[in-house]
Enzyme design. Structure first.
Site, PDB file in Angstrom:
ATOM      1  N   GLU A  83      -5.205   6.912  -7.647  1.00 45.82           N
ATOM      2  CA  GLU A  83      -3.829   6.977  -7.920  1.00 45.82           C
ATOM      3  C   GLU A  83      -3.964   8.449  -9.190  1.00 45.82           C
ATOM      4  O   GLU A  83      -4.844   8.227 -10.293  1.00 45.82           O
ATOM      5  CB  GLU A  83      -3.075   6.302  -8.662  1.00 45.82           C
ATOM      6  CG  GLU A  83      -2.108   4.847  -7.731  1.00 45.82           C
ATOM      7  CD  GLU A  83      -1.170   5.800  -6.945  1.00 45.82           C
ATOM      8  OE1 GLU A  83      -0.960   6.313  -6.725  1.00 45.82           O
ATOM      9  OE2 GLU A  83      -1.863   4.723  -5.045  1.00 45.82           O
ATOM     10  N   ARG A  93      12.265  -2.820  -5.378  1.00 50.82           N
ATOM     11  CA  ARG A  93      13.409  -2.861  -3.842  1.00 50.82           C
ATOM     12  C   ARG A  93      13.708  -4.603  -3.739  1.00 50.82           C
ATOM     13  O   ARG A  93      14.578  -5.269  -3.130  1.00 50.82           O
ATOM     14  CB  ARG A  93      11.670  -2.537  -2.916  1.00 50.82           C
ATOM     15  CG  ARG A  93      12.749  -2.987  -1.411  1.00 50.82           C
ATOM     16  CD  ARG A  93      12.097  -2.065  -0.529  1.00 50.82           C
ATOM     17  NE  ARG A  93      10.383  -2.535  -1.029  1.00 50.82           N
ATOM     18  CZ  ARG A  93       9.901  -3.870  -0.074  1.00 50.82           C
ATOM     19  NH1 ARG A  93      10.393  -4.610   0.398  1.00 50.82           N
ATOM     20  NH2 ARG A  93       8.852  -4.124  -0.367  1.00 50.82           N
ATOM     21  N   CYS A 146       3.373  -2.420  -9.778  1.00 45.64           N
ATOM     22  CA  CYS A 146       1.802  -1.456  -9.987  1.00 45.64           C
ATOM     23  C   CYS A 146       2.173  -0.219 -11.045  1.00 45.64           C
ATOM     24  O   CYS A 146       1.444  -0.154 -11.547  1.00 45.64           O
ATOM     25  CB  CYS A 146       1.855  -1.539  -8.816  1.00 45.64           C
ATOM     26  SG  CYS A 146       0.806  -2.008  -7.666  1.00 45.64           S
ATOM     27  N   HIS A 169      -5.156   2.103  -5.425  1.00 49.01           N
ATOM     28  CA  HIS A 169      -4.403   0.928  -4.565  1.00 49.01           C
ATOM     29  C   HIS A 169      -5.309   1.176  -2.990  1.00 49.01           C
ATOM     30  O   HIS A 169      -5.710   1.303  -2.908  1.00 49.01           O
ATOM     31  CB  HIS A 169      -2.893   1.338  -3.926  1.00 49.01           C
ATOM     32  CG  HIS A 169      -1.698   1.022  -4.659  1.00 49.01           C
ATOM     33  ND1 HIS A 169      -1.504   1.817  -4.669  1.00 49.01           N
ATOM     34  CD2 HIS A 169      -0.835  -0.387  -4.788  1.00 49.01           C
ATOM     35  CE1 HIS A 169      -0.082   1.763  -5.657  1.00 49.01           C
ATOM     36  NE2 HIS A 169      -0.176   0.565  -6.068  1.00 49.01           N
TER      37      HIS A 169
END
Length: 215
Positions: A83, A93, A146, A169
Site C-alpha cells: 500500500e 461496510r 486495515c 495486504h
C-alpha cells in the site's frame, strides 16, 4: 542491530483465521535475527477501529522499531498489495469485532487527509515478484480497519522520519475462499513478506519506475 515490528490481524467476519496473522507467524518461524541483520518482533492486532491503533502505538512506544510493517488480508485480491496511501476516512461496510461500524468519520479528527507509506514500495513489489509471487503497488487500503490502522501508524510516526513504515495486504488463503476465487497459499504469503522486510531494511532509495495507473 535494527529492530523490525511486523503485525497481523486476528480473525473477523466469522472467519476462523486471518491470512495476515498466519503469514506473520510463518515469517517469525523462519526469521533469523543474525542472518537478516535485524531483530524481528511480531504482534497480533484486533480487527477493531478503536483497539488496533492503540495496541500498535503501544508496541511502537515500547519497542522503538526502525521498520514497521503492518499486514492485513484482502478478500478478492489475487496479488500481494504494497500500500502506498493511507486516507483519514472510515466508512465501514461491516462491523468490526467490537460491533462498531462507523460511517464517514475520520480516523484521527483534525489530522491530515492522507499519509504516504515511507517504505520503498516499488522496490518491495519488485522483491516480491522476484520470489515468484504476484505483487502490485496499491493506491487504496480500503476504508475499513486495515486503512485505519495504516493511517494511525503513519500519523504516529509523522515526526519520526528515520522510521520506515507501511502496510501490506495479502490475499486470503485457499481454505478461506470458494474454489476458483482469488487466494494465495500460506507459503507464498510468507515468501512475500520476507521479501518486503528485506527490501525495507536494505533498500536506501526506491526504484525510479512507474507504478501508476490510468484509472
Amino acid at each position: 542491530m535494527s529492530r523490525v515490528l511486523l503485525t497481523g490481524f486476528g480473525p473477523f467476519e466469522n472467519q476462523p483465521l486471518n491470512a495476515s496473522w498466519r503469514a506473520v507467524l510463518g515469517v517469525a518461524a523462519v526469521w533469523d535475527d543474525r542472518t537478516e541483520g535485524a531483530e524481528l518482533v511480531v504482534r497480533e492486532l484486533p480487527v477493531s477501529f478503536r483497539r488496533a491503533p492503540t495496541v500498535l502505538e503501544s508496541a511502537i512506544v515500547d519497542l522503538r522499531p526502525d521498520v514497521v510493517v503492518c499486514v492485513g488480508e484482502a478478500g478478492g485480491r489475487a496479488a500481494v498489495g504494497v500500500e502506498r496511501l493511507a486516507v483519514n476516512l472510515v466508512d465501514a461496510r461491516i462491523a468490526d469485532v467490537d460491533g462498531a461500524a462507523p460511517i464517514d468519520v475520520p480516523v484521527v479528527p483534525g489530522a491530515a487527509v492522507a499519509h504516504l507509506s515511507t517504505l520503498p514500495v516499488k522496490a518491495c513489489v519488485e522483491a516480491v515478484r522476484a520470489v515468484g509471487v504476484a505483487a502490485e503497488v496499491s493506491m487504496s487500503a480500503g476504508t475499513y480497519v486495515c486503512n485505519a490502522t495504516f493511517f494511525a501508524l503513519m500519523h504516529t510516526l509523522r515526526a519520526e522520519p528515520t522510521t520506515r513504515a507501511g502496510f501490506v495486504h495479502v490475499p486470503r488463503l485457499p481454505e478461506q475462499v470458494a474454489p476458483g476465487a482469488p487466494s494465495l497459499a500460506a507459503e507464498g504469503a510468507v515468501a512475500a513478506l520476507l521479501a518486503v522486510l528485506r527490501a525495507a531494511i536494505t533498500v536506501t532509495q526506491d526504484l525510479p519506475v512507474s507504478a501508476g495507473s490510468l484509472s
